[in-house]
Design a protein around this motif. Structure first.
Motif, PDB file in Angstrom:
ATOM      1  N   GLY A  57       4.963  12.104   4.177  1.00  0.00           N
ATOM      2  CA  GLY A  57       3.917  11.341   3.517  1.00  0.00           C
ATOM      3  C   GLY A  57       4.371  10.822   2.166  1.00  0.00           C
ATOM      4  O   GLY A  57       5.521  11.025   1.758  1.00  0.00           O
ATOM      5  N   HIS A  58       3.488  10.148   1.444  1.00  0.00           N
ATOM      6  CA  HIS A  58       3.856   9.639   0.127  1.00  0.00           C
ATOM      7  C   HIS A  58       2.611   9.529  -0.752  1.00  0.00           C
ATOM      8  O   HIS A  58       1.479   9.567  -0.264  1.00  0.00           O
ATOM      9  CB  HIS A  58       4.545   8.261   0.240  1.00  0.00           C
ATOM     10  N   THR A  59       2.858   9.408  -2.028  1.00  0.00           N
ATOM     11  CA  THR A  59       1.779   9.204  -2.983  1.00  0.00           C
ATOM     12  C   THR A  59       1.586   7.702  -3.223  1.00  0.00           C
ATOM     13  O   THR A  59       2.453   6.889  -2.868  1.00  0.00           O
ATOM     14  CB  THR A  59       2.100   9.892  -4.324  1.00  0.00           C
ATOM     15  N   LYS A  60       0.482   7.362  -3.830  1.00  0.00           N
ATOM     16  CA  LYS A  60       0.226   5.965  -4.165  1.00  0.00           C
ATOM     17  C   LYS A  60       1.262   5.494  -5.178  1.00  0.00           C
ATOM     18  O   LYS A  60       1.531   6.150  -6.183  1.00  0.00           O
ATOM     19  CB  LYS A  60      -1.186   5.824  -4.742  1.00  0.00           C
ATOM     20  N   GLY A  61       1.871   4.331  -4.916  1.00  0.00           N
ATOM     21  CA  GLY A  61       2.867   3.778  -5.820  1.00  0.00           C
ATOM     22  C   GLY A  61       4.232   4.412  -5.700  1.00  0.00           C
ATOM     23  O   GLY A  61       5.108   4.180  -6.544  1.00  0.00           O
ATOM     24  N   ALA A  62       4.463   5.223  -4.661  1.00  0.00           N
ATOM     25  CA  ALA A  62       5.755   5.889  -4.512  1.00  0.00           C
ATOM     26  C   ALA A  62       6.874   4.876  -4.290  1.00  0.00           C
ATOM     27  O   ALA A  62       8.018   5.109  -4.661  1.00  0.00           O
ATOM     28  CB  ALA A  62       5.700   6.877  -3.349  1.00  0.00           C
TER      29      ALA A  62
END
Length: 527
Positions: A270-275
């Motif tokens: 997964g990833h975070t916002k703006g990654a």
């Protein structure tokens, strides 16, 4: 009078002390020590008759010291047989040259003599033998005392009661163990029966596979399922999840071969916002989604090496970091992996990590290919026919013996998945209520018997009958199969000069089925 009162007081104390003992071992220990203290003997041991009635053992002295009851080279056998006490001097013991007796005398500090007293509860039950060590003239003053006789009587009563209590407890434990075993056996039978509806087959290898799935489901070990393409590895993984303690949790499937390498890490972690550019919102990875359930990594042999090392750390810690995140996340998942790749070969080629292989294969399961379990063909065919009828609303009644014989001659490189496709295609070609016939299973036979020719069509072009397209020209599989079937029927009718009965018999078809197909495909006796 004062002596009698003292003996009575001592006897009451001894009796209370014996009655307080929680089990037989504590009772014998207490009785031995009290005998030494009250009667002033050097040592006192209680030799217990074991459950077989063949040996006397002395737990207090040594677990290994025992006397066989049928060995008359030592006096204990005579004492038990005659049910009478006797004394034994050290000199007499030395003449016997018995190793066990010598050990008793050494443990007593080389006392002058032994007193051997059989311990009986009533006249029938023998409990053991009392052994006291002391001076040669001490026994007459001890064994005649009411306190001695009363103490032995109470000891035998308590001893017998403790043995009966122990036997009852043992019987209850054995009964509970038997009931638990029956319950576990019935539970496993029910699980096996449920699993047989998806992992279909009567062969020994399939029965073993279902048992392995049930055992694997009862653990938290990582499972590695290996087998050829199409053999049902995904069904094994689902079965493990279904019968595990995590069955109420999610079952998350990741096909490592179907996701591009550049996207697989993002899918997992997964990833975070703006990654990264385009990451307009945070995305939960499949590792997080599998929390509390099962993560199934299909075709893990195709996972890139860089990601293999990251996965290894996740398996060891259950911690991972989404792309762009500052902190690690935790996921409590159970891992099942599957591959058709020969991982040992991949390891030798440097394409798969050896340490990851060992971490994955805590519980290895291998699925046997269909060609090695031909006895499962009929049950699998009927299983797929039932599934087709449930989905489509109608279909064949079953499959003929000739068709099964034909299937048994084919190696099925695509395994059970290929068989399912063949059967479902044959279902489309069969009149509802009829059995699938051998000619309905023609696709693999066509591929095997096609003439080779030069060019792109080599090995796949055919021109058996007019009106049947070459394989490279087929864009409608159902229409092509009907054209081929019509060509076969027309040729056979011409061979038998329009005699439908003979043509139907030569094709293994009922006459009414052939008539139906002639009408359906507009085939005339003249071809």
């Amino acid at each position: 009078m004062g002596r009698m009162q003292m003996e009575l007081h001592t006897g009451v104390e001894l009796a209370v002390e014996l009655i307080r003992q929680p089990d037989r071992a504590a009772l014998l220990q207490c009785a031995s020590l009290q005998m030494e203290r009250v009667f002033g003997v050097d040592k006192c041991w209680l030799l217990e008759l074991d459950s077989s009635g063949r040996s006397l053992v002395c737990p207090r002295l040594s677990d290994t010291l025992s006397f066989e009851c049928d060995d008359f080279s030592h006096p204990f056998a005579h004492v038990l047989r005659e049910a009478r006490p006797r004394g034994l001097s050290q000199e007499a013991c030395a003449r016997l040259e018995h190793k066990g007796l010598n050990s008793l005398f050494e443990a007593s500090g080389h006392s002058e003599s032994l007193w051997l007293q059989p311990l009986l509860q009533g006249q029938k039950k023998t409990l053991g033998v009392l052994v006291m060590c002391g001076s040669g003239d001490a026994w007459e003053g001890i064994v005649g005392q009411p306190l001695y006789e009363g103490l032995l009587s109470l000891l035998c009563h308590q001893w017998d009661a403790q043995r009966e209590r122990h036997d009852r407890v043992w019987q209850q434990r054995m009964l509970k163990r038997s009931l638990d075993h029956l319950k576990d056996t019935e539970t496993e039978r029910q699980k096996n029966e449920t699993l047989a509806s998806t992992l279909v087959g009567l062969s020994r290898s399939m029965a073993d596979l279902r048992s392995q799935v049930i055992r694997a489901a009862g653990s938290q070990l990582s499972v590695l399922v290996q087998g050829e393409t199409g053999c049902g590895k995904d069904l094994v993984a689902r079965g493990i999840h279904q019968f595990s303690s995590r069955s109420e949790g999610p079952f998350v499937v990741v096909n490592c071969a179907a996701i591009p390498d550049s996207l697989l890490e993002n899918e997992l972690f997964g990833h975070t916002k703006g990654a990264f550019s385009g990451a307009d919102a945070a995305k939960q990875g499949l590792l997080a989604q599998a929390d509390g359930g099962t993560l199934f990594l299909d075709e893990i042999g195709d996972m890139p090496l860089a990601l293999q090392s990251k996965l290894l750390r996740v398996l060891e810690t259950r911690q991972f970091r989404p792309l762009g995140a500052q902190e690690e996340s935790h996921s409590d998942f159970r891992l099942v992996a599957a591959t058709h790749q020969p991982l040992q070969t991949r390891i030798r080629d440097g394409a798969f990590r050896r340490d990851l292989f060992y971490r994955l294969s805590q519980f290895p399961i291998r699925v046997i290919p269909l060609r090695d379990r031909e006895e499962d063909l009929e049950q699998l065919c009927r299983h797929f026919i039932r599934g087709f009828k449930e989905r489509e609303g109608s279909g064949p009644l079953g499959i003929s013996s000739q068709a099964l014989q034909f299937l048994g001659q084919y190696s099925f490189p695509g395994n059970v998945r290929e068989l399912r496709n063949v059967i479902e295609f044959a279902c489309l070609q069969t009149v509802a209520g009829d059995d699938i016939q051998a000619e309905d299973l023609r696709l693999d036979e066509i591929a095997q018997n096609e003439p080779e020719r030069d060019g792109a069509d080599s090995g796949v072009a055919m021109a058996i009958q007019p009106g049947v397209p070459s394989l490279h020209e087929i864009d409608d599989l159902r229409a092509a199969s009907q054209a081929f079937e019509a060509a076969i029927i027309g040729a056979r009718l011409r061979q038998y000069r329009g005699n439908r009965a003979q043509a139907a018999e030569s094709l293994g078809l009922p006459k009414r089925t052939l008539a139906h197909k002639c009408q359906k495909f507009n085939v005339s006796e003249a071809g």
